[in-house]
Scaffold this motif. Structure first.
Motif, PDB file in Angstrom:
ATOM      1  N   ARG A  42       0.911  -1.146   0.027  1.00  0.00           N
ATOM      2  CA  ARG A  42       0.131  -0.039   0.068  1.00  0.00           C
ATOM      3  C   ARG A  42       1.081   1.314   0.053  1.00  0.00           C
TER       4      ARG A  42
ATOM      5  N   GLU B  85       0.607   3.785  -2.699  1.00  0.00           N
ATOM      6  CA  GLU B  85       0.378   5.426  -2.667  1.00  0.00           C
ATOM      7  C   GLU B  85       1.297   6.493  -3.066  1.00  0.00           C
TER       8      GLU B  85
ATOM      9  N   ILE C 233      -5.258   6.747  -4.293  1.00  0.00           N
ATOM     10  CA  ILE C 233      -4.685   5.208  -4.438  1.00  0.00           C
ATOM     11  C   ILE C 233      -5.896   4.689  -5.379  1.00  0.00           C
TER      12      ILE C 233
END
Length: 98
Positions: A61, A65, A75
């Motif tokens: 993540r 991001e 995102i």
């Protein structure tokens, strides 16, 4: 969804977006971490717009991001564009083999 986002919903009394409420409900129904990941995978159809849940690890993540930030995207926007780009590339290769 981050802890600060959820904290904001709860402290300000703002409505929780429907897709997030569904995902939170699915997560709460799960019995274990593995069940939670499985229950969050899949798709939800809302007014002809399909929302897909795809659990990702924190390191992944952060990477996504960071790339999204560089592109000036959220995102979700970044993942949507990347998925569409990859799908188009794969289908193009299938339709026009070398």
């Amino acid at each position: 969804m981050t802890k600060s986002t959820v904290d904001g919903w709860l402290s300000k009394g703002r409505p929780i977006p429907i897709v997030k409420r569904i995902l939170i409900g699915q997560l709460m129904e799960a019995n274990s971490g593995e069940d939670a990941l499985h229950s969050l995978s899949g798709s939800i159809d809302l007014n002809s717009v399909t929302c897909v849940a795809c659990p990702i690890m924190p390191d992944d993540r952060a990477l996504i991001e960071g790339a999204a930030r560089v592109e000036g995207l959220t995102i979700e926007e970044f993942i949507r564009r990347a998925g569409l780009r990859e799908a188009s590339s794969i289908l193009k290769d299938v339709e026009n083999p070398v």
